[in-house]
Design a protein around this motif. Structure first.
Motif, PDB file in Angstrom:
ATOM      1  N   SER A 108       0.869  -1.173   0.000  1.00  0.00           N
ATOM      2  CA  SER A 108       0.000   0.000   0.000  1.00  0.00           C
ATOM      3  C   SER A 108       0.904   1.221   0.000  1.00  0.00           C
ATOM      4  CB  SER A 108      -0.955   0.011   1.203  1.00  0.00           C
ATOM      5  OG  SER A 108      -0.235   0.030   2.420  1.00  0.00           O
ATOM      6  N   ARG A 109       0.309   2.412  -0.117  1.00  0.00           N
ATOM      7  CA  ARG A 109       1.146   3.617  -0.157  1.00  0.00           C
ATOM      8  C   ARG A 109       0.368   4.811   0.369  1.00  0.00           C
ATOM      9  NH1 ARG A 109       0.552   1.433  -4.559  1.00  0.00           N
ATOM     10  NH2 ARG A 109       2.774   1.000  -4.811  1.00  0.00           N
ATOM     11  N   ARG A 110       1.116   5.793   0.815  1.00  0.00           N
ATOM     12  CA  ARG A 110       0.543   7.063   1.257  1.00  0.00           C
ATOM     13  C   ARG A 110       1.278   8.184   0.544  1.00  0.00           C
ATOM     14  NH1 ARG A 110       1.914  10.121   5.874  1.00  0.00           N
ATOM     15  NH2 ARG A 110       2.967   8.334   6.851  1.00  0.00           N
ATOM     16  N   LEU A 112       2.897  11.617  -0.136  1.00  0.00           N
ATOM     17  CA  LEU A 112       3.494  12.649   0.706  1.00  0.00           C
ATOM     18  C   LEU A 112       3.557  13.995   0.002  1.00  0.00           C
ATOM     19  CD1 LEU A 112       6.482  10.572   2.164  1.00  0.00           C
ATOM     20  CD2 LEU A 112       4.235  10.955   3.207  1.00  0.00           C
ATOM     21  N   ARG A 140       6.022   9.328  -2.180  1.00  0.00           N
ATOM     22  CA  ARG A 140       5.066   8.525  -1.417  1.00  0.00           C
ATOM     23  C   ARG A 140       5.803   7.620  -0.442  1.00  0.00           C
ATOM     24  NH1 ARG A 140       6.921   7.992  -6.675  1.00  0.00           N
ATOM     25  NH2 ARG A 140       6.914   5.844  -7.404  1.00  0.00           N
ATOM     26  N   GLN A 142       5.840   3.954   0.837  1.00  0.00           N
ATOM     27  CA  GLN A 142       5.390   2.614   0.470  1.00  0.00           C
ATOM     28  C   GLN A 142       5.347   1.747   1.724  1.00  0.00           C
ATOM     29  OE1 GLN A 142       4.652   2.395  -2.850  1.00  0.00           O
ATOM     30  NE2 GLN A 142       6.462   2.727  -4.102  1.00  0.00           N
ATOM     31  N   ASP A 146       1.036  -2.872   6.002  1.00  0.00           N
ATOM     32  CA  ASP A 146       0.736  -1.663   6.792  1.00  0.00           C
ATOM     33  C   ASP A 146       1.933  -1.133   7.578  1.00  0.00           C
ATOM     34  OD1 ASP A 146      -1.939  -1.477   5.956  1.00  0.00           O
ATOM     35  OD2 ASP A 146      -2.586  -2.896   7.491  1.00  0.00           O
TER      36      ASP A 146
END
Length: 254
Positions: A108-110, A112, A140, A142, A146
């Motif tokens: 998954s990724r968030r 930035l 991002r 990674q 989680d």
């Protein structure tokens, strides 16, 4: 009995080997401080240092009031190959996702940062632009299962990325490589450069690193058949979450 730092390292080495061999399985408790004192005839201070070493290496985790246990923290093998782009073409997903899923992990990724900004000198050199010049940037975090694993920052030349979805804050489910090729560009050749270092405070925070865990920097540069850089990726890997492999075959060298 005086504390002997060399003894704490030796005991920690014994336990490390037991964990890596599988003698101490994931979720199994490791000897307590009291057990270490009795087994090795050492002091509470040395036993405490042993547990501290294993915690710093990410091999164990503590549960308040219950003890110390072998940590389940599988590494991701990042495979480099002359045919690397074939993976994303087959799957229609980012290469990070493809390799994680193939190895039984959940990627998954968030995001930035997405936008235009000046490029750091090292990456600017790879991108063949002046350090003060702007490029389209996608940064991002990674994650694997989680847990933070890689800080990925990709730089794209304005002539390629301006006005495209590479400037959009929305995710690219097919991955940037697939998207770049959808614009009519084709990856021809590239280079990967690695460097190990201790993390900056920001990197340690984003990657949730324990004290003493280093990072591995990788610059991945892709060119087209006109030798124009299509992208420069600067990835910062949590060293205790990755191993690196390079695959090749005779056909790739022809």
């Amino acid at each position: 009995m005086p504390d002997r730092p060399s003894l704490s390292r030796r005991i920690a080495s014994d336990l490390r080997e037991a964990i890596l061999r599988g003698d101490l399985a994931v979720g199994q408790s490791v000897p307590s401080e009291r057990e270490l004192i009795e087994r090795y005839g050492t002091t509470k201070s040395t036993a405490s240092k042993v547990i501290g070493i294993l915690l710093a290496e990410g091999l164990v985790t503590t549960k308040f009031g219950r003890g110390t246990y072998v940590r389940d923290r599988p590494v991701l093998r990042r495979i480099s190959a002359a045919q690397r782009h074939a993976a994303h073409r087959r799957a229609g997903k980012p290469v990070f996702d493809v390799q994680a899923i193939d190895q039984g992990q959940v990627p998954s990724r968030r995001m930035l940062f997405v936008g235009r900004r000046e490029v750091p000198a090292h990456s600017a050199e790879w991108l063949q632009i002046e350090p003060s010049a702007e490029a389209v940037v996608r940064q991002r975090l990674q994650l694997l299962n989680d847990e933070p694993a890689v800080i990925s920052t990709s730089y794209y030349p304005s002539w390629l990325a301006a006005g495209t979805r590479l400037e959009s804050p929305d995710p690219l489910p097919e991955g940037p490589d697939e998207f770049i090729e959808s614009l009519g560009h084709r990856f021809s050749h590239g280079i990967e450069v690695f460097r190990a270092a201790m993390p900056t405070p920001e990197e340690a925070t984003l990657l949730a690193l324990r004290p003493g865990v280093p990072v591995v920097h990788m610059w991945h540069v892709d060119h087209d058949d006109q030798d124009r850089p299509l992208q420069v990726a600067h990835d910062v890997y949590a060293a205790d979450r990755h191993e690196f492999a390079y695959e090749w075959n005779e056909g790739d060298l022809r």
